[in-house]
Motif scaffolding. Structure first.
Motif, PDB file in Angstrom:
ATOM      1  N   THR A 108       0.864  -1.181   0.000  1.00 46.95           N
ATOM      2  CA  THR A 108       0.000   0.000   0.000  1.00 46.95           C
ATOM      3  C   THR A 108       0.902   1.232   0.000  1.00 46.95           C
ATOM      4  OG1 THR A 108      -1.658  -1.209   1.239  1.00 46.95           O
ATOM      5  CG2 THR A 108      -1.843   1.193   1.239  1.00 46.95           C
ATOM      6  N   PRO A 111       1.867   8.318   2.343  1.00 51.29           N
ATOM      7  CA  PRO A 111       2.787   9.467   2.402  1.00 51.29           C
ATOM      8  C   PRO A 111       4.264   9.060   2.566  1.00 51.29           C
ATOM      9  CG  PRO A 111       1.245   9.441   4.276  1.00 51.29           C
ATOM     10  CD  PRO A 111       0.770   8.419   3.301  1.00 51.29           C
ATOM     11  N   ARG A 131      -0.583  -0.693  -4.286  1.00 51.45           N
ATOM     12  CA  ARG A 131      -2.004  -0.475  -4.012  1.00 51.45           C
ATOM     13  C   ARG A 131      -2.243   0.968  -3.611  1.00 51.45           C
ATOM     14  NH1 ARG A 131      -4.403  -0.907   1.375  1.00 51.45           N
ATOM     15  NH2 ARG A 131      -6.667  -1.157   1.317  1.00 51.45           N
ATOM     16  N   ASN A 133      -5.185   3.310  -1.992  1.00 48.50           N
ATOM     17  CA  ASN A 133      -6.436   3.173  -1.263  1.00 48.50           C
ATOM     18  C   ASN A 133      -7.217   4.479  -1.405  1.00 48.50           C
ATOM     19  OD1 ASN A 133      -8.492   2.785   0.547  1.00 48.50           O
ATOM     20  ND2 ASN A 133      -7.177   2.065   2.217  1.00 48.50           N
ATOM     21  N   HIS A 136      -8.011   7.457   0.983  1.00 49.69           N
ATOM     22  CA  HIS A 136      -7.018   8.485   1.307  1.00 49.69           C
ATOM     23  C   HIS A 136      -6.508   9.119   0.019  1.00 49.69           C
ATOM     24  CE1 HIS A 136      -6.844   6.349   5.171  1.00 49.69           C
ATOM     25  NE2 HIS A 136      -6.702   5.247   4.467  1.00 49.69           N
ATOM     26  N   TRP A 141      -2.959  13.337  -6.146  1.00 49.54           N
ATOM     27  CA  TRP A 141      -1.933  12.634  -5.349  1.00 49.54           C
ATOM     28  C   TRP A 141      -1.733  11.211  -5.899  1.00 49.54           C
ATOM     29  CZ3 TRP A 141      -1.263   8.241  -2.523  1.00 49.54           C
ATOM     30  CH2 TRP A 141      -0.193   8.214  -1.607  1.00 49.54           C
ATOM     31  N   ASP A 354     -10.837  -5.395   8.500  1.00 55.33           N
ATOM     32  CA  ASP A 354     -12.270  -5.210   8.737  1.00 55.33           C
ATOM     33  C   ASP A 354     -12.969  -6.523   9.039  1.00 55.33           C
ATOM     34  OD1 ASP A 354     -12.881  -2.350   8.551  1.00 55.33           O
ATOM     35  OD2 ASP A 354     -11.917  -2.540   6.609  1.00 55.33           O
ATOM     36  N   SER A 410       0.051  -2.949   4.594  1.00 53.22           N
ATOM     37  CA  SER A 410      -0.860  -1.797   4.656  1.00 53.22           C
ATOM     38  C   SER A 410      -0.130  -0.592   5.213  1.00 53.22           C
ATOM     39  CB  SER A 410      -2.063  -2.143   5.536  1.00 53.22           C
ATOM     40  OG  SER A 410      -2.703  -3.287   5.068  1.00 53.22           O
ATOM     41  N   GLY A 411      -0.393  -0.290   6.495  1.00 50.24           N
ATOM     42  CA  GLY A 411       0.245   0.858   7.137  1.00 50.24           C
ATOM     43  C   GLY A 411       1.769   0.731   7.149  1.00 50.24           C
ATOM     44  N   MET A 415       2.602   4.301   5.757  1.00 47.87           N
ATOM     45  CA  MET A 415       2.960   5.398   6.654  1.00 47.87           C
ATOM     46  C   MET A 415       3.908   4.993   7.777  1.00 47.87           C
ATOM     47  SD  MET A 415       0.632   4.505   9.256  1.00 47.87           S
ATOM     48  CE  MET A 415       0.087   5.942  10.162  1.00 47.87           C
TER      49      MET A 415
HETATM   50  N1  LIG Z   1      -2.826   7.702   0.390  1.00 51.82           N
HETATM   51  C1  LIG Z   1      -2.706   7.779   1.719  1.00 51.82           C
HETATM   52  N2  LIG Z   1      -2.556   8.973   2.309  1.00 51.82           N
HETATM   53  C2  LIG Z   1      -2.433   9.070   3.657  1.00 51.82           C
HETATM   54  N3  LIG Z   1      -2.410   8.000   4.493  1.00 51.82           N
HETATM   55  C3  LIG Z   1      -2.551   6.793   3.964  1.00 51.82           C
HETATM   56  C4  LIG Z   1      -2.711   6.603   2.553  1.00 51.82           C
HETATM   57  N4  LIG Z   1      -2.854   5.289   2.320  1.00 51.82           N
HETATM   58  C5  LIG Z   1      -2.788   4.678   3.530  1.00 51.82           C
HETATM   59  N5  LIG Z   1      -2.591   5.575   4.523  1.00 51.82           N
HETATM   60  C6  LIG Z   1      -2.425   5.308   5.953  1.00 51.82           C
HETATM   61  O1  LIG Z   1      -2.031   3.958   6.163  1.00 51.82           O
HETATM   62  C7  LIG Z   1      -2.986   3.279   6.996  1.00 51.82           C
HETATM   63  C8  LIG Z   1      -3.154   1.848   6.534  1.00 51.82           C
HETATM   64  O2  LIG Z   1      -3.550   1.814   5.181  1.00 51.82           O
HETATM   65  P1  LIG Z   1      -4.728   0.902   4.656  1.00 51.82           P
HETATM   66  O3  LIG Z   1      -4.779   1.058   3.193  1.00 51.82           O
HETATM   67  O4  LIG Z   1      -4.612  -0.455   5.208  1.00 51.82           O
HETATM   68  O5  LIG Z   1      -6.010   1.616   5.199  1.00 51.82           O
HETATM   69  P2  LIG Z   1      -7.240   1.509   6.066  1.00 51.82           P
HETATM   70  O6  LIG Z   1      -7.640   2.928   6.238  1.00 51.82           O
HETATM   71  O7  LIG Z   1      -6.935   0.703   7.257  1.00 51.82           O
HETATM   72  O8  LIG Z   1      -8.418   0.909   5.232  1.00 51.82           O
HETATM   73  P3  LIG Z   1      -8.818  -0.358   4.399  1.00 51.82           P
HETATM   74  O9  LIG Z   1      -9.739  -1.164   5.237  1.00 51.82           O
HETATM   75  O10 LIG Z   1      -9.453   0.184   3.201  1.00 51.82           O
HETATM   76  O11 LIG Z   1      -7.544  -1.074   4.094  1.00 51.82           O
HETATM   77  C9  LIG Z   1      -4.248   4.106   6.874  1.00 51.82           C
HETATM   78  O12 LIG Z   1      -5.045   4.002   8.000  1.00 51.82           O
HETATM   79  C10 LIG Z   1      -3.720   5.511   6.708  1.00 51.82           C
HETATM   80  O13 LIG Z   1      -3.409   6.066   7.953  1.00 51.82           O
END
Ligand SMILES: Nc1ncnc2c1ncn2[C@@H]1O[C@H](COP(=O)(O)OP(=O)(O)OP(=O)(O)O)[C@@H](O)[C@H]1O
Ligand SMILES: CC(=O)C(=O)O
Ligand SMILES: [K+]
Ligand SMILES: [Mg+2]
Length: 570
Positions: A108, A111, A131, A133, A136, A141, A354, A410-411, A415
Motif C-alpha cells: 500500500t 505518504p 495499491r 487506497n 485516502h 496525489w 475489517d 498496509s500501514g 505510513m
Molecule cells: N494515500 C494515503 N494517504 C495518507 N495515508 C494513507 C494513505 N494510504 C494509507 N494511509 C495510511 O495507512 C494506513 C493503513 O492503510 P490501509 O490502506 O490499510 O487503510 P485503512 O484505512 O486501514 O483501510 P482499508 O480497510 O481500506 O484497508 C491508513 O489508516 C492511513 O493512515
C-alpha cells in the motif's frame, strides 16, 4: 558444433490421460550458429518501446526446422527483446531459480512511500503490486504515484501492477482535522459525533461519516476502531454527540473504520442500507479506468451482483481494457455468498482488518484458510491482507493459508517508519515458508486441489496439472508457459509446482496482471505460433541474461498447442 534442443514432447488430445505421459517422441531442432552470438553489453534495464522495435520474430509460417538462410535477421541475440527487471534477475541469480520467492507482495502506497525514490526502493525490494487506497489521497496525489510506477516499469523493466482499492461506504471516522494520528489512552473520555468541524476539531472529538450514527448506537454498546485496534464503551448520548470511554488504548488513524457491538454481536442493520459502491466510489472507478489501473479491489462486497455489475460497466466504458476486479472479503455478508462472489470476480482479498471487526477474531484464521482453498479450486488469485507480520510471527508453521498468491502490506508501507524493512521481513518470511512447504511435501504424493466443476478448465487444466507433476518429479529448473491471455499461466500457478514458472505474455498489461500470481515470473515477449522458434528465441535471450544455462531441464506448455514438452536447454 551445432547446438540443438533435445525435446521430449507429447501432444494431448481430448482423450488425454496422465498415464500416457511416457517420453516417446524425440526431435532435434538445428539452430543457426549465428543465433548464439550474444550481446552482453545490453543494459539490464530496458525501455518498453524497444519491444516493438526490436523483436526477434521468425516468420510464423516457417516449418519447425530452422533454415539459417531464411532467418538472416537472427544474427545476434538482442536481450532487449524481452522485458525483465533487475530485481527479478538478481533474485533468480542469487537464490537459484528453484529457490526464487513465489509469494507475491502488494504494498500500500501512502505518504511515506509516494516519492519516486521510495517507490523505486520498494520495486527493488520486490514489490509486485502497488495499491492505492481511495479512502485516502486526492486524484492528483494518486496520479503522481501511478506516474512514478509507470516510469519505473518503462525505464527499468519492472512489471509493477497498480491496484485501486475503493473506499466503500461503511461507517468510518473523519480525517482527525488533518493530524496523521491520535493516541487514545485507557479511561479517557472521547466524543464521537455526526457534526463535522473541518480543521477546527475540538480535542478528543471524532467526527463520523454516517448521519444515523447517534440514533442507532445505544449506551452500553462497544465501539471498535479499525477492527478492535482501539475500543470504547458508550457512556452517554447528547443529541448528535456520543460520549465514550476508552477501554482498550491505541492509535487512531484518519478515516479508520468503525463498528459497534451489542451483547457480543455486531450491530449491522445500518450497513445493509449502504450501497457497496457509493457515488464517490463510482467517480473513483471512472478515474481508475481512465488511468488504466490493472486491478480494482471492491471493498465490503456483499453479493456477486455488484461484481458482475462493475465488470459489465468496465467492459462498456473501456472495451479494450484488461482491468481485473478483486472482491474484498471483509464482511459477514460476503461470507454468506462466498462461492458466487469469488466465481464472479477475477480474484479475492482476505481483508483481515475489517473482517476481524465483523467476526470473532479467533475465527479469522480458519475463514482465511477456507477462502484461500476456495480460490485455488476456482482458479482465482487470492491476497491475504492486514496484520501480516504479527500473525506470521505467532503462527510460524506453514499452513494452506500461507499458500495465498500474494501478501499485502498496509500501514507498514504506507505510513510506517520502516517500509523497506517491512518488505524485507515479508520477503524472507515468504521464502522460509515456501521452503517448509516444499520440504513438507517431499514425501507426500503431489496432487493440487481439484478444480471446481463450476470452472471449466478442461484440457488446459489437465495439461497444467500434468506439467506441474512432471516438473516436480523430474526436479525441473523451471516451467515455461507461452500464453496470450494469461489463463494457462494461472492454471500452472494454481498447481503450486516446486519450480518457478516463466510466463511469456505478448503484452505488458497481461504481464502486469500475472505479477500478482504465485510463482509466476512474467516476461513480455512477442512470440509467434511456431513453438520451436519461440523456444530458440527464449533460450537464447534467457541464456544471454544468465537466467538459464545449458543442461537445465525445462517443462514447456503453451495455450497454442495442447502439449507438454520436456527439454534440456541446449
Ligand atoms: N494515500 C494515503 N494517504 C495518507 N495515508 C494513507 C494513505 N494510504 C494509507 N494511509 C495510511 O495507512 C494506513 C493503513 O492503510 P490501509 O490502506 O490499510 O487503510 P485503512 O484505512 O486501514 O483501510 P482499508 O480497510 O481500506 O484497508 C491508513 O489508516 C492511513 O493512515
Ligand atoms: C485491507 C482491508 O481493507 C482490510 O484489511 O480491512
Ligand atoms: K479501502
Ligand atoms: Mg477494509
Amino acid at each position: 558444433m551445432t547446438p540443438s534442443i533435445t525435446s521430449q514432447s507429447l501432444r494431448l488430445s481430448s482423450s488425454f490421460s496422465i498415464a500416457a505421459l511416457q517420453p516417446h517422441t524425440f526431435s532435434k531442432i538445428p539452430l543457426p550458429k549465428s543465433h548464439l552470438r550474444v550481446s552482453r553489453q545490453a543494459p539490464l534495464f530496458k525501455p518498453i518501446s524497444a519491444v516493438q522495435s526490436n523483436v526477434l520474430l521468425p516468420d510464423a509460417s516457417k516449418t519447425a526446422t530452422f533454415q539459417p538462410s531464411n532467418a538472416p535477421h537472427l544474427t545476434a541475440v538482442n536481450t532487449e527483446a524481452m522485458e525483465v527487471d533487475r530485481a527479478t534477475e538478481v533474485e533468480l541469480k542469487e537464490n537459484g531459480s528453484r529457490s526464487k520467492r513465489r509469494t507475491k507482495i502488494v504494498c500500500t502506497i501512502g505518504p511515506r512511500t509516494c516519492g519516486f525514490d521510495e517507490l523505486e526502493a520498494l520495486a527493488v525490494g520486490g514489490m509486485n503490486v502497488a495499491r492505492i487506497n481511495m479512502c485516502h489521497g486526492t486524484h492528483e496525489w494518486n496520479r503522481k504515484v501511478i506516474e512514478h510506477v509507470r516510469r519505473l516499469n518503462e525505464e527499468r523493466g519492472f512489471a509493477i501492477a497498480i491496484m485501486m482499492d475503493t473506499q466503500g461506504s461503511e461507517i468510518h471516522m473523519g480525517d482527525l482535522g488533518g493530524a496523521t494520528s491520535s493516541k487514545a489512552e485507557d479511561g479517557e473520555i472521547w466524543t464521537f459525533t455526526v457534526r463535522s468541524f473541518g480543521s477546527n476539531c475540538p480535542e478528543r472529538t471524532i467526527s463520523v461519516n454516517y448521519d444515523g450514527f447517534a440514533e442507532d448506537i445505544k449506551v452500553g454498546d462497544e465501539l471498535l476502531v479499525d477492527g478492535g485496534m482501539v475500543r470504547f464503551v458508550v457512556t452517554e448520548k447528547i443529541g448528535p454527540d456520543v460520549i465514550c470511554c476508552c477501554t482498550d488504548p491505541g492509535l487512531l488513524l484518519p478515516r479508520a473504520n468503525l463498528t459497534f457491538w451489542r451483547n457480543g454481536s455486531l450491530v449491522q442493520e445500518h450497513n445493509a442500507m449502504l450501497p457497496t459502491i457509493s457515488s464517490k466510489d463510482w467517480l473513483d472507478i471512472d478515474y481508475g479506468i481512465a488511468e488504466g489501473v490493472d486491478f480494482i479491489a471492491v471493498s465490503f462486497v456483499k453479493s456477486a451482483e455488484v461484481i458482475k455489475h462493475l465488470k459489465s460497466y468496465i467492459a462498456s466504458r473501456s472495451p479494450a481494457s484488461n482491468i481485473a476486479v478483486i472482491a474484498k472479503i471483509e464482511s459477514i455478508d460476503s461470507l454468506k455468498n462466498l462461492n458466487e462472489i469469488i466465481l464472479a470476480s477475477d480474484g479475492a482479498m482476505v481483508a483481515r482488518g475489517d473482517l476481524g471487526a465483523q467476526v470473532p477474531l479467533e475465527q479469522v484464521p480458519s475463514i482465511q484458510e477456507k477462502i484461500v482453498q476456495l480460490c485455488r479450486q476456482l482458479n482465482k488469485p487470492v491476497i491475504v491482507a492486514s496484520q501480516l507480520l504479527e500473525s506470521m510471527i505467532e503462527y510460524p508453521i506453514p499452513t494452506r493459508a500461507e499458500q495465498a498468491d500474494a501478501l499485502m502490506l498496509s500501514g507498514e508501507s504506507a505510513m510506517g517508519q520502516f517500509p523497506d524493512k517491512a518488505l524485507a521481513v515479508l520477503r524472507s518470511v515468504s521464502l522460509r515458508i515456501e521452503k517448509w512447504c516444499r520440504e513438507g511435501k517431499q514425501h507426500a504424493t503431489f496432487e493440487p486441489p481439484p478444480i471446481s466443476s463450476s470452472v471449466s478448465a478442461g484440457i488446459p487444466g489437465e495439461i497444467c496439472n500434468g506439467a506441474a507433476k512432471i516438473a516436480n518429479k523430474l526436479k525441473a529448473s523451471a516451467l515455461f508457459v507461452y500464453t496470450k491471455t494469461g489463463q494457462m499461466a494461472s492454471l500452472l500457478s494454481r498447481s503450486r509446482p516446486d519450480c518457478p514458472i516463466f510466463a511469456f505474455a505478448p503484452t505488458s498489461s497481461v504481464r502486469r496482471r500475472l505479477n500478482l500470481q504465485w510463482g509466476l515470473v512474467p516476461f513480455c515477449l512477442n512470440f509467434s505460433d511456431d513453438m520451436e522458434s519461440n523456444l530458440n528465441q527464449t533460450f537464447s535471450l534467457l541464456k544471454a541474461r544468465g537466467l538459464i544455462k545449458s543442461g537445465d531441464l525445462i517443462i514447456v506448455v503453451s495455450d497454442m498447442l495442447q502439449s507438454i514438452q520436456v527439454i534440456n536447454v541446449p
